[in-house]
Design an enzyme around this catalytic site. Sequence first.
Site, mmCIF file in Angstrom:
data_model
loop_
_atom_site.group_PDB
_atom_site.id
_atom_site.type_symbol
_atom_site.label_atom_id
_atom_site.label_comp_id
_atom_site.label_asym_id
_atom_site.label_seq_id
_atom_site.Cartn_x
_atom_site.Cartn_y
_atom_site.Cartn_z
ATOM 1 N N ARG A 1 53.019 68.536 23.906
ATOM 2 C CA ARG A 1 53.820 67.383 24.170
ATOM 3 C C ARG A 1 55.252 67.688 23.960
ATOM 4 N NH1 ARG A 1 50.476 62.941 24.675
ATOM 5 N NH2 ARG A 1 49.208 63.143 23.400
ATOM 6 N N ASP B 1 48.850 57.375 37.492
ATOM 7 C CA ASP B 1 48.324 58.393 38.395
ATOM 8 C C ASP B 1 47.172 57.408 38.748
ATOM 9 O OD1 ASP B 1 46.332 60.762 38.769
ATOM 10 O OD2 ASP B 1 45.351 61.321 37.219
ATOM 11 N N GLU C 1 55.598 53.592 30.322
ATOM 12 C CA GLU C 1 54.924 54.937 30.911
ATOM 13 C C GLU C 1 55.368 55.911 30.883
ATOM 14 O OE1 GLU C 1 51.965 54.907 30.027
ATOM 15 O OE2 GLU C 1 50.381 54.053 30.765
ATOM 16 N N ASP C 2 54.392 57.529 30.320
ATOM 17 C CA ASP C 2 54.588 58.522 30.468
ATOM 18 C C ASP C 2 54.503 58.983 32.016
ATOM 19 O OD1 ASP C 2 52.266 58.200 30.257
ATOM 20 O OD2 ASP C 2 51.686 59.995 29.101
ATOM 21 N N PHE D 1 48.560 68.153 37.494
ATOM 22 C CA PHE D 1 48.005 67.743 36.417
ATOM 23 C C PHE D 1 49.460 68.414 35.709
ATOM 24 C CE2 PHE D 1 46.972 68.623 31.499
ATOM 25 C CZ PHE D 1 46.352 67.465 31.348
HETATM 26 P P1 IMP Z 1 46.173 56.416 34.488
HETATM 27 O O1 IMP Z 1 45.369 55.747 33.724
HETATM 28 O O2 IMP Z 1 44.619 56.904 35.260
HETATM 29 O O3 IMP Z 1 47.172 56.156 35.867
HETATM 30 O O4 IMP Z 1 46.540 57.518 34.005
HETATM 31 C C1 IMP Z 1 47.717 56.878 32.427
HETATM 32 C C2 IMP Z 1 47.288 58.146 31.515
HETATM 33 O O5 IMP Z 1 46.223 59.338 31.979
HETATM 34 C C3 IMP Z 1 48.684 58.417 31.265
HETATM 35 O O6 IMP Z 1 49.730 57.587 30.354
HETATM 36 C C4 IMP Z 1 48.704 59.844 31.091
HETATM 37 O O7 IMP Z 1 48.546 59.582 28.968
HETATM 38 C C5 IMP Z 1 47.016 60.136 31.509
HETATM 39 N N1 IMP Z 1 47.370 61.096 31.982
HETATM 40 C C6 IMP Z 1 47.448 61.088 33.501
HETATM 41 N N2 IMP Z 1 47.898 62.042 34.689
HETATM 42 C C7 IMP Z 1 48.187 63.128 33.356
HETATM 43 C C8 IMP Z 1 48.915 64.762 33.703
HETATM 44 O O8 IMP Z 1 49.428 64.776 34.948
HETATM 45 N N3 IMP Z 1 48.799 64.807 32.447
HETATM 46 C C9 IMP Z 1 48.892 64.363 31.244
HETATM 47 N N4 IMP Z 1 48.623 63.786 31.210
HETATM 48 C C10 IMP Z 1 47.899 62.584 32.024
#
Ligand code: IMP
Length: 181
Positions: free
Chosen positions: A169, A107, A103-104, A156
């Site tokens: 990106r 959050d 994963e990148d 962010f």
């Molecule tokens: P989650 O499901 O809320 O944990 O978020 C996961 C996905 O949301 C990540 O794989 C990202 O694609 C996107 N995401 C979450 N935080 C960020 C951020 O700070 N910048 C850009 N994309 C984010």
Amino acid sequence: MAEITIKGLTFEPYISQEEIAKQVERLAAEIKRDCVTDSPIFVCVLKGAFVFASDLYRTINMPKSEIAFIRYKSYVGTESTGEMNKILGLNDNVTGREVIIIEDIVDTGLTAHALRSDIEVMNPMSVKMATLLYKPESLQVGKVPEYVGFEIPPKFIVGYGLDLDEQMRGLRDVYVLKKKD
Ligand code: IMP
């Protein structure tokens, strides 16, 4: 590294490509050390993880390992919508295999949780997650990722694969959204 303004938002340098490269080396060594088979399957979560996965997978350098791709979408602009849409599913056979999701960023944990659940029903030997970035204060569901490059506050982030509405990106470094003065 200079500030970048896009769509009226200003981003400032946060993590340099040199710091990222160091953590990629560390994570690759840890993952390799922990693997109990020589043919794990890595699952890169598109689109955000493609840059990290490319560096990590090549640094791990296990000739019998495989890489697969999966895609979910939950973000619009700088906010999570809280809803998970599966855009590209996993067609590769993971039954009985060691799976490492790449994963990148984790959050809220919604994406990571949905991914793990979807893969676990396929009866793999194990499922672990490697993420470049992790926001512990934002986690709402699921497990803490097993391999974390950087723990960061709930800000962010863009660059090194991460986007703002599909842009930024390709930045080699990681940038953070600057607070308005
Ligand atoms: P989650 O499901 O809320 O944990 O978020 C996961 C996905 O949301 C990540 O794989 C990202 O694609 C996107 N995401 C979450 N935080 C960020 C951020 O700070 N910048 C850009 N994309 C984010």
